[in-house]
Design a protein around this motif. Structure first.
Motif, PDB file in Angstrom:
ATOM      1  N   ASN A  14      90.846 119.646   3.112  1.00  0.00           N
ATOM      2  CA  ASN A  14      92.209 119.557   2.576  1.00  0.00           C
ATOM      3  C   ASN A  14      93.279 119.337   3.653  1.00  0.00           C
ATOM      4  OD1 ASN A  14      91.176 119.869   0.035  1.00  0.00           O
ATOM      5  ND2 ASN A  14      91.881 121.977  -0.260  1.00  0.00           N
ATOM      6  N   ASN A  15      92.983 118.416   4.574  1.00  0.00           N
ATOM      7  CA  ASN A  15      93.964 118.015   5.586  1.00  0.00           C
ATOM      8  C   ASN A  15      94.360 116.554   5.382  1.00  0.00           C
ATOM      9  OD1 ASN A  15      92.354 120.181   7.861  1.00  0.00           O
ATOM     10  ND2 ASN A  15      94.519 120.349   7.313  1.00  0.00           N
ATOM     11  N   GLY A  16      94.576 116.199   4.111  1.00  0.00           N
ATOM     12  CA  GLY A  16      94.882 114.810   3.776  1.00  0.00           C
ATOM     13  C   GLY A  16      96.137 114.277   4.427  1.00  0.00           C
ATOM     14  N   LYS A  17      97.096 115.133   4.745  1.00  0.00           N
ATOM     15  CA  LYS A  17      98.351 114.678   5.336  1.00  0.00           C
ATOM     16  C   LYS A  17      98.214 114.261   6.796  1.00  0.00           C
ATOM     17  CE  LYS A  17     101.361 117.439   2.334  1.00  0.00           C
ATOM     18  NZ  LYS A  17     102.414 118.487   2.285  1.00  0.00           N
ATOM     19  N   THR A  18      97.213 114.787   7.476  1.00  0.00           N
ATOM     20  CA  THR A  18      97.065 114.510   8.917  1.00  0.00           C
ATOM     21  C   THR A  18      95.763 113.792   9.261  1.00  0.00           C
ATOM     22  OG1 THR A  18      96.149 116.751   9.168  1.00  0.00           O
ATOM     23  CG2 THR A  18      98.497 116.463   9.640  1.00  0.00           C
ATOM     24  N   LEU A  19      94.826 113.710   8.333  1.00  0.00           N
ATOM     25  CA  LEU A  19      93.491 113.177   8.629  1.00  0.00           C
ATOM     26  C   LEU A  19      93.548 111.728   9.127  1.00  0.00           C
ATOM     27  CD1 LEU A  19      90.423 113.446   8.625  1.00  0.00           C
ATOM     28  CD2 LEU A  19      90.434 112.828   6.189  1.00  0.00           C
ATOM     29  N   LYS A  20      94.306 110.874   8.463  1.00  0.00           N
ATOM     30  CA  LYS A  20      94.358 109.454   8.857  1.00  0.00           C
ATOM     31  C   LYS A  20      94.866 109.302  10.284  1.00  0.00           C
ATOM     32  CE  LYS A  20      95.989 104.910   7.307  1.00  0.00           C
ATOM     33  NZ  LYS A  20      96.283 104.464   8.680  1.00  0.00           N
ATOM     34  N   ARG A  21      95.927 110.039  10.608  1.00  0.00           N
ATOM     35  CA  ARG A  21      96.477 109.959  11.956  1.00  0.00           C
ATOM     36  C   ARG A  21      95.440 110.386  12.999  1.00  0.00           C
ATOM     37  NH1 ARG A  21      99.930 114.636  13.867  1.00  0.00           N
ATOM     38  NH2 ARG A  21     100.644 114.594  11.701  1.00  0.00           N
ATOM     39  N   VAL A  22      94.681 111.443  12.697  1.00  0.00           N
ATOM     40  CA  VAL A  22      93.657 111.932  13.634  1.00  0.00           C
ATOM     41  C   VAL A  22      92.556 110.901  13.810  1.00  0.00           C
ATOM     42  CG1 VAL A  22      91.876 113.680  13.991  1.00  0.00           C
ATOM     43  CG2 VAL A  22      94.139 114.369  13.172  1.00  0.00           C
ATOM     44  N   LEU A  23      92.058 110.344  12.702  1.00  0.00           N
ATOM     45  CA  LEU A  23      90.974 109.362  12.786  1.00  0.00           C
ATOM     46  C   LEU A  23      91.415 108.106  13.523  1.00  0.00           C
ATOM     47  CD1 LEU A  23      89.374 109.660   9.224  1.00  0.00           C
ATOM     48  CD2 LEU A  23      88.543 110.634  11.370  1.00  0.00           C
ATOM     49  N   ASP A  24      92.631 107.637  13.247  1.00  0.00           N
ATOM     50  CA  ASP A  24      93.128 106.441  13.951  1.00  0.00           C
ATOM     51  C   ASP A  24      93.242 106.699  15.450  1.00  0.00           C
ATOM     52  OD1 ASP A  24      93.274 105.067  11.583  1.00  0.00           O
ATOM     53  OD2 ASP A  24      95.423 105.412  11.276  1.00  0.00           O
ATOM     54  N   GLY A  25      93.647 107.928  15.811  1.00  0.00           N
ATOM     55  CA  GLY A  25      93.738 108.267  17.231  1.00  0.00           C
ATOM     56  C   GLY A  25      92.377 108.294  17.906  1.00  0.00           C
ATOM     57  N   ILE A  26      91.373 108.817  17.209  1.00  0.00           N
ATOM     58  CA  ILE A  26      90.018 108.864  17.778  1.00  0.00           C
ATOM     59  C   ILE A  26      89.461 107.449  17.929  1.00  0.00           C
ATOM     60  CG2 ILE A  26      87.667 109.726  17.455  1.00  0.00           C
ATOM     61  CD1 ILE A  26      88.863 112.005  15.786  1.00  0.00           C
ATOM     62  N   ASN A  37      83.297 116.145   5.357  1.00  0.00           N
ATOM     63  CA  ASN A  37      84.257 116.521   4.322  1.00  0.00           C
ATOM     64  C   ASN A  37      83.739 117.793   3.646  1.00  0.00           C
ATOM     65  OD1 ASN A  37      86.063 116.744   2.227  1.00  0.00           O
ATOM     66  ND2 ASN A  37      85.342 114.924   1.129  1.00  0.00           N
ATOM     67  N   ASP A  38      84.355 118.915   4.008  1.00  0.00           N
ATOM     68  CA  ASP A  38      83.856 120.219   3.575  1.00  0.00           C
ATOM     69  C   ASP A  38      84.407 120.610   2.194  1.00  0.00           C
ATOM     70  OD1 ASP A  38      82.545 122.660   3.679  1.00  0.00           O
ATOM     71  OD2 ASP A  38      84.093 123.632   4.886  1.00  0.00           O
ATOM     72  N   GLY A  39      84.064 119.787   1.189  1.00  0.00           N
ATOM     73  CA  GLY A  39      84.456 120.106  -0.179  1.00  0.00           C
ATOM     74  C   GLY A  39      85.942 119.997  -0.438  1.00  0.00           C
ATOM     75  N   SER A  40      86.620 119.047   0.181  1.00  0.00           N
ATOM     76  CA  SER A  40      88.074 118.903  -0.007  1.00  0.00           C
ATOM     77  C   SER A  40      88.405 118.560  -1.454  1.00  0.00           C
ATOM     78  CB  SER A  40      88.616 117.809   0.916  1.00  0.00           C
ATOM     79  OG  SER A  40      88.425 118.159   2.269  1.00  0.00           O
ATOM     80  N   THR A  41      89.540 119.059  -1.923  1.00  0.00           N
ATOM     81  CA  THR A  41      89.998 118.797  -3.287  1.00  0.00           C
ATOM     82  C   THR A  41      91.294 118.008  -3.312  1.00  0.00           C
ATOM     83  OG1 THR A  41      91.126 120.954  -3.306  1.00  0.00           O
ATOM     84  CG2 THR A  41      88.883 120.867  -4.199  1.00  0.00           C
ATOM     85  N   ASP A  42      91.771 117.573  -2.146  1.00  0.00           N
ATOM     86  CA  ASP A  42      92.999 116.765  -2.087  1.00  0.00           C
ATOM     87  C   ASP A  42      92.625 115.288  -1.984  1.00  0.00           C
ATOM     88  OD1 ASP A  42      92.011 116.659   0.448  1.00  0.00           O
ATOM     89  OD2 ASP A  42      93.850 117.313   1.461  1.00  0.00           O
ATOM     90  N   ALA A  43      93.404 114.511  -1.279  1.00  0.00           N
ATOM     91  CA  ALA A  43      93.175 113.062  -1.191  1.00  0.00           C
ATOM     92  C   ALA A  43      92.211 112.677  -0.070  1.00  0.00           C
ATOM     93  CB  ALA A  43      94.513 112.345  -0.995  1.00  0.00           C
ATOM     94  N   LEU A  48      89.079 108.674   3.251  1.00  0.00           N
ATOM     95  CA  LEU A  48      87.831 108.317   3.930  1.00  0.00           C
ATOM     96  C   LEU A  48      87.233 107.024   3.380  1.00  0.00           C
ATOM     97  CD1 LEU A  48      86.158 111.830   4.353  1.00  0.00           C
ATOM     98  CD2 LEU A  48      87.269 110.428   6.099  1.00  0.00           C
ATOM     99  N   ASN A  49      87.573 106.653   2.149  1.00  0.00           N
ATOM    100  CA  ASN A  49      87.101 105.373   1.611  1.00  0.00           C
ATOM    101  C   ASN A  49      87.627 104.198   2.424  1.00  0.00           C
ATOM    102  OD1 ASN A  49      85.618 106.500  -0.482  1.00  0.00           O
ATOM    103  ND2 ASN A  49      87.328 106.440  -1.945  1.00  0.00           N
TER     104      ASN A  49
END
Length: 389
Positions: A14-26, A37-43, A48-49
């Motif tokens: 459930n870190n949908g607000k920051t996940l994209k920024r982190v992945l793009d940085g990596i 994805n540990d059972g997230s219920t948000d976006a 990840l798609n």
């Protein structure tokens, strides 16, 4: 990272607000990324798609950060990776620090090392509970391993997968990050800090750490690890060092040539003798190592001399304690050592035994501690004279 067979493992919940920024940085540094994805219920799933090139593991329900990390490590090992850098997906870590871990690993002659990012806990935006929690964790890591780190809680790390893949872990949530570094240190893996940057005041950052519940789980884990360290790990390490060096070399290197002062060594001997002759049967090892840590004495020396009550000498120690107790209290003993074994008459004289045991252990500790101080002071002066001459 390709040469070292290193990947990045990103556990997320459930870190949908920051996940994209982190992945793009990596992705600016590597495409060797495994997202759990540990059972997230948000976006999170929708985000990840957009990254089909990444290895993704989707868990049906949230099982905790520790379980997610172990899942990621297992996946990485199966893909042939030897190292894994872990980075939190809440945006507090800077992917730009990934090369810092790689450089540090390249500079290590032995790759049997686990790196933990060391945050600047003096920053103005660091929450007070995070600073306290880190100091708390650092202290218990030192008690459990004898090693001091500046930061033991940071999730930005580099793990040696080949070394830890066969180790057993039991904790599924945040406390796993404590268990893994303690057990790694016990196994001989070098655990080190390297400085990294940190961002705490990000308005989009979401933390799932529950202060009361997770702190309680960590406290229970530390209690268990301390007991294991005192009862098994520290005695094991001492015995292994003794076997490896032999008694004579061990005595000269770890005892005589230890850098501690004669006073500290003498107090360590006195503590060991006192505990070894005390009536704390079954708790000698735990007590002496705990007190040595608490009083900042030499654990090796204190533990060695606490073994004055080795099995062959136990009957003699019991007999001397009883005789001392009878002398102090003025009571008469109406049985022999032979009767102690057959009729357990010692139970009837328990008070006499305890008084005698404490008296014997106290006077023995004072006498042997004093003699040790005199001997070690003479030896220390001779060593200094030889060194200067």
């Amino acid at each position: 990272m390709q040469q070292l067979r290193c990947c990045v493992v990103v556990p997320t919940f459930n870190n949908g607000k920051t996940l994209k920024r982190v992945l793009d940085g990596i992705l600016n540094h590597t495409q060797n990324i495994i997202v759990i994805n540990d059972g997230s219920t948000d976006a999170t799933s929708e985000i990840l798609n957009s990254y089909p090139e990444l290895i993704q593991v989707h868990l049906d329900k949230n099982q905790g950060k520790g379980h997610a990390l172990r899942t990621g490590f297992k996946k990485a090992s199966g893909l042939g990776y030897h190292f894994a850098i872990t980075i939190d997906s809440d945006g507090q870590h800077f992917p730009e620090d990934i090369p810092v871990f790689i450089k540090a690993l390249e500079e290590e002659s032995s790759k049997k090392v686990l790196f933990i990012g060391s945050r600047n806990m003096q920053q103005s935006d660091v929450p007070g509970r995070s600073s306290f929690g880190n100091r708390f964790s650092n202290f218990w890591f030192w008690v459990e391993t004898g090693k001091w780190l500046k930061d033991t809680q940071c999730g930005f790390r580099l793990y040696p997968l080949e070394t830890i893949k066969d180790m057993k872990f039991y904790t599924p949530k945040f406390e796993f990050e404590i268990e893994v570094i303690v057990r790694s240190a016990w196994k001989g893996i070098s655990v080190k800090n390297i400085p990294i940057n940190i961002l705490y005041d990000d308005p989009e950052r979401v933390s799932h750490f529950r202060p009361i519940i997770d702190f309680a789980r960590i406290s229970v884990l530390n209690t268990w690890l301390v007991l294991v360290a005192l009862v098994y790990i520290k005695p094991r390490d001492l015995i292994q060092r003794l076997k490896k060096k032999g008694f004579r070399r061990f005595f000269y290197e770890d005892f005589l040539h230890n850098q501690d002062s004669p006073r500290k060594k003498a107090f360590s001997i006195a503590l060991g003798v006192f505990i070894g002759l005390s009536p704390l049967w079954g708790f000698h090892t735990v007590t002496v190592i705990f007190l040595a840590l608490l009083l900042k004495l030499n654990k090796v020396i204190a533990f060695a001399f606490s073994n004055i009550s080795i099995p062959p000498l136990i009957p003699l120690v019991l007999y001397l304690s009883l005789q001392t107790g009878a002398w102090v209290t003025g009571r008469e003993l109406n049985f022999s050592i032979h009767e102690i074994d057959e009729n357990f008459e010692i139970i009837k004289n328990l008070q006499t035994y305890i008084i005698g045991s404490l008296t014997l252990s106290t006077f023995s500790a004072l006498i042997l501690g004093f003699l040790a101080y005199v001997f070690l002071s003479i030896f220390d002066r001779k060593k200094i004279a030889v060194h200067n001459g």
